[in-house]
Enzyme design. Structure first.
Site, mmCIF file in Angstrom:
data_model
loop_
_atom_site.group_PDB
_atom_site.id
_atom_site.type_symbol
_atom_site.label_atom_id
_atom_site.label_comp_id
_atom_site.label_asym_id
_atom_site.label_seq_id
_atom_site.Cartn_x
_atom_site.Cartn_y
_atom_site.Cartn_z
ATOM 1 C CE LYS A 73 36.395 63.061 52.329
ATOM 2 N NZ LYS A 73 35.815 61.840 51.719
ATOM 3 C CG ASP A 87 38.131 63.789 48.858
ATOM 4 O OD1 ASP A 87 37.798 64.987 48.983
ATOM 5 O OD2 ASP A 87 37.413 62.850 49.254
#
Length: 379
Positions: free
Chosen positions: A244, A240
Site C-alpha cells: 500500500k 501488505d
C-alpha cells in the site's frame, strides 16, 4: 459526507452521510451514470464479489458479464440467472463481447476485477489499449515493478477514452487515493503521506498500550478474533502495508520506488520466520520483553507506538515499520481504524482520512464508486 476544519491548516474527513442530503439528486445522478455503463465483474463469487453484486442491485446496475476462475456468463446476467450458459473463461473473448455490446448500445465498457489473480491483471494493458476501463481491488500490479505500472498509466492515457481506477487497493472504501490524486492535480505540493493501513497491526499495537498485554498475547487475541491471516506472520511481516505504501508513493509522484528495495520492518523475530505456525505462536513470548521495553520507552516521553507507512515526497523516501508518534499526532486517535494523514504546502497540519479499512461491503462499495466514475468519462 462532511469535512470539518478544526484548526488552521488541519482538516479531518469522516465518512458519515448527512440524512438531509437530497436523495432525488443522488438517485438521478447515479441513474444517469448507470445508463452509460456495460460492466463485467471478474471474481463475482468471492467475498467482495458477492457484496459488489448486492450493491449494484441496490442501484439497479445490472452486470453484462460475470466471470469466475474457470467459467463465465455473458449477456445481461446476474449471479442467480441460469438462462445464460457458462462457458470457459476467455479474457480475449470477454473484451470483444464487452466492446461489441458497448458499441451497439453506445455505452462505456468497464471491467471490475475483484480477484487476487495475477493472471487477470496481465490483461489490463490489453483491455485499456482497446478502450475498456479497468476498476481493480487487487494491489498486485500497482505495487509491483514500476515498469508494468507505468505501462498501464500510459495505456490509459494514450487511449484517452478509458480510466484505470483502483481506490480500494489502499484503505478499502476510504477515499484515500482519490483525495491524494485530487490534491496533487489541484496544485498542492504533497509533502508527506503517513498511514495506519493494517487493522490487524493496529489492534496488536493497541493492545500493547500501557502494558495491557504482551506481544504474544495480543497476537493470540487477534488470531482468536479472526483478525489475522491463517499464519499471523503474513500480517506481522508488514508486507501488505508495504504494498500500500508503494501505491501511495507512486500516486504522490515519487519515481523509482520498488517493493524489494524499501525499508520494511517486520514484527516477526528473525529466529521464528521459517518455523511452523504452531512453533511461532508458542515461542513468540520469548520476545515479549523486548517489545514491551520499546513501547514503554516511547510512552515515557508521552508518545505512542504505531505500525505505519511513511512516504516523504521531498526526500523520495518510503519507510514501513514501527513509528513513534508524539501525543498530538492524529494516529493516537485512530483506534482500530485505518487512518491516512497527508501534509501539503497548504495543509501544513495534516488532512486526515479515517474509517474501516477492510471488509467486503466497504470494499465493494468503493469498487462500485469507481465503476460509477467511469460513467462520467468521454465516450
Amino acid at each position: 459526507m462532511h469535512k470539518t476544519t478544526t484548526e488552521p491548516g488541519k482538516a479531518f474527513i469522516s465518512l458519515h452521510w448527512h440524512s438531509h442530503t437530497s436523495t432525488t439528486t443522488t438517485r438521478t445522478t447515479t441513474t444517469m451514470s448507470n445508463s452509460k455503463l456495460v460492466v463485467a465483474v471478474v471474481g463475482y463469487t468471492g467475498g467482495v464479489g458477492t457484496c459488489l453484486l448486492s450493491a449494484m442491485k441496490k442501484i439497479d446496475l445490472k452486470p453484462y458479464a460475470l466471470v469466475r476462475s474457470k467459467t463465465m456468463k455473458i449477456g445481461n446476467v446476474d449471479s442467480n440467472n441460469n438462462n445464460e450458459e457458462d462457458v470457459s473463461v476467455d479474457y480475449e473473448l470477454l473484451g470483444e463481447k464487452l466492446l461489441a455490446k458497448a458499441k451497439k448500445d453506445h455505452k462505456i465498457p468497464v471491467i471490475a476485477d475483484v480477484t487476487a489473480s495475477g493472471t487477470v491483471q496481465e490483461y489490463y494493458k490489453h483491455w485499456l489499449e482497446r478502450g475498456i476501463s479497468i476498476v481493480a481491488a487487487n494491489k498486485g500490479i500497482f505495487a509491483g515493478p514500476e515498469s508494468k505500472y507505468q505501462e498501464l498509466i500510459k495505456a490509459a492515457a494514450k487511449n484517452g477514452h478509458c480510466r484505470l481506477l483502483h481506490e480500494t487497493t489502499v484503505g478499502a472504501g476510504l477515499p484515500v487515493l482519490g483525495t491524494l490524486s485530487s490534491l496533487k492535480a489541484s496544485s498542492h505540493t504533497i509533502k508527506t503521506v503517513e498511514g495506519i493501513l493494517s487493522g490487524t497491526l493496529a489492534f496488536v499495537l493497541g493492545q500493547l498500550v500501557g502494558g495491557k498485554a504482551t506481544l504474544s498475547q495480543a497476537v493470540k487475541d487477534a488470531q482468536a478474533l479472526g483478525y489475522t491471516e491463517p499464519d499471523p506472520r503474513d500480517d506481522l511481516n508488514g508486507m501488505d502495508v508495504a504494498r500500500k505504501a508503494v501505491i501511495l508513493a507512486r500516486l504522490a509522484g515519487i519515481q523509482g520506488i520498488e517493493l524489494d528495495s524499501m525499508s520494511i520492518e517486520s514484527l516477526v523475530p528473525e529466529p521464528l520466520r521459517d518455523c511452523s505456525v504452531d512453533e511461532f505462536m508458542t515461542k513468540l513470548e520469548q520476545f515479549d520483553s523486548a517489545m514491551a521495553e520499546r513501547v514503554a520507552s516511547v510512552e515515557a516521553k508521552g508518545g505512542r507506538l504505531h505500525y505505519a507507512a511513511k512516504v516523504d515526497v521531498a526526500s523520495k523516501k518510503v519507510e514501513v515499520g514501527l513509528l513513534s508518534c508524539e501525543a498530538s499526532h492524529p494516529f493516537n486517535n485512530a483506534g482500530p481504524d485505518n487512518m491516512v494523514a497527508m501534509t501539503t504546502d497548504f495543509y501544513t497540519r495534516p488532512l486526515v482520512i479515517q474509517g474501516a479499512g477492510a471488509g467486503g461491503d466497504v470494499t465493494a462499495t468503493g469498487v462500485l464508486a469507481d465503476i460509477l466514475q467511469c460513467g462520467y468519462q468521454q465516450k
